[in-house]
Enzyme design. Structure first.
Site, PDB file in Angstrom:
ATOM      1  N   ASP A 175      28.158 -21.605 -28.615  1.00  0.00           N
ATOM      2  CA  ASP A 175      28.350 -22.239 -29.921  1.00  0.00           C
ATOM      3  C   ASP A 175      27.411 -23.425 -30.152  1.00  0.00           C
ATOM      4  OD1 ASP A 175      30.357 -20.524 -30.696  1.00  0.00           O
ATOM      5  OD2 ASP A 175      31.994 -21.863 -30.141  1.00  0.00           O
ATOM      6  N   PRO A 182      40.623 -31.445 -31.137  1.00  0.00           N
ATOM      7  CA  PRO A 182      41.322 -31.164 -29.876  1.00  0.00           C
ATOM      8  C   PRO A 182      40.466 -30.337 -28.929  1.00  0.00           C
ATOM      9  CG  PRO A 182      42.283 -29.911 -31.688  1.00  0.00           C
ATOM     10  CD  PRO A 182      41.325 -30.876 -32.305  1.00  0.00           C
ATOM     11  N   GLY A 205      35.527 -25.803 -31.257  1.00  0.00           N
ATOM     12  CA  GLY A 205      34.137 -26.148 -30.943  1.00  0.00           C
ATOM     13  C   GLY A 205      33.859 -27.615 -30.694  1.00  0.00           C
ATOM     14  N   LYS A 242      34.619 -26.332 -36.120  1.00  0.00           N
ATOM     15  CA  LYS A 242      34.285 -25.064 -36.787  1.00  0.00           C
ATOM     16  C   LYS A 242      35.491 -24.144 -36.746  1.00  0.00           C
ATOM     17  CE  LYS A 242      34.131 -22.335 -32.966  1.00  0.00           C
ATOM     18  NZ  LYS A 242      35.066 -21.196 -32.718  1.00  0.00           N
TER      19      LYS A 242
END
Length: 298
Positions: A137, A97, A103, A17
């Protein structure tokens, strides 16, 4: 306890995201912060393969302890909160990563929880509420797409996904110890804003308007500029032709937005070597695994 047994393999895509805007409004008495942000799934994916097996099998990625792995914690949450036991082998392939503001771990957990909800017939809104226990998240990634997130980031309002939007994302090779605590701890009341710009941007998305760069802000930009690797990435994107550059979340990844893939590719090609990993992505709509899960449940 409800067992989920698979007749055939299921491949899930767990999207990264970016934050199309992120304003920190205030620090709460409990130590958390009130935010107004727009979360957008993008086409950089981890993959989660669920393979038929007589019992649950899962090995976390190298260097990650099982109890701190959000994907494993999502499995345990499904068991403890909803009585759902997965009988499958889970294989996770990482491409997003780690600790980059994109996220990755939250997406793995939310994507798996969303899949288990569909496979077990649990309402997705119930799973979203429970997912907040794993991180701010994680509820968003149960369905992904585009959403306005408020409160501590777990109060979600779905938005229309903007069409014809491409991103060039740069993830600097930078590890910020205890990143979230460090970045939020560096904020002062002078950094706080009222969230109006991001809410106006959300309203524009609902009307189908194009993204307005003047409404796109990230509270963490001046703080992240203190790291040379982030400053170099921001400056390199501007030098390559980017008009607006924002961190994603609390960084250190930064990105720009353009209206066409050819423009994104051109900017990516003009970036110098050594500034980090570079990704060209587009938007991903809500429920990217719907067809795979529909096939699994018949």
């Amino acid at each position: 306890m409800k067992s989920i047994e698979l007749a055939a393999p299921v491949r899930l895509r767990a999207p990264a995201k970016v934050n199309l805007g992120l304003e920190v409004v205030a620090r709460r008495p409990d130590g958390y912060h009130e935010v107004v942000t727009i979360l957008q799934s993008v086409s950089l994916f981890d993959t989660i393969d669920l393979l038929p097996a007589p019992a649950l099998r899962y090995t976390p990625p190298a260097g990650l302890e099982r109890e701190s792995d959000l994907l494993w914690r999502a499995v345990r949450l499904a068991e403890d909160r909803f009585g759902v036991r997965l009988r499958a082998e889970i294989r996770l392939e990482k491409h997003i990563p780690l600790a980059a503001g994109l996220g990755g771990g939250s997406s793995d957990a939310g994507t798996l929880l969303g899949a288990l909800a569909v496979l077990a017939g649990i309402p997705l809104n119930e799973v979203e509420r429970a997912a907040a226990a794993l991180g701010s998240d994680v509820p968003f990634f149960v369905r992904g797409g585009t959403a306005l997130a408020t409160g501590t980031g777990t109060d979600l309002a779905p938005l229309s996904t903007p069409p014809n939007v491409w991103f060039v994302v740069v993830a600097p090779d930078l590890v910020i110890p205890a990143k979230t605590a460090a970045l939020y701890g560096a904020l002062t009341p002078d950094h706080f804003t009222d969230g109006v710009a991001t809410r106006r941007l959300a309203a524009a998305l609902e009307r189908g308007d194009t993204l307005d760069p003047d409404l796109m802000h990230n509270t963490f930009t001046p703080v992240l500029r203190e790291w040379d690797a982030v400053s170099r990435a921001i400056d390199a994107l501007h030098a390559a032709g980017a008009q607006v550059v924002l961190p994603s979340g609390a960084g250190p990844s930064v990105f720009t937005i353009v209206p066409a893939q050819a423009v994104a590719n051109a900017i990516a090609e003009r970036l110098p070597t050594g500034i980090g990993r570079v990704y060209v992505c587009t938007t991903v709509a809500r429920d990217p695994n719907a067809s795979a899960l529909q096939a699994a449940v018949g």
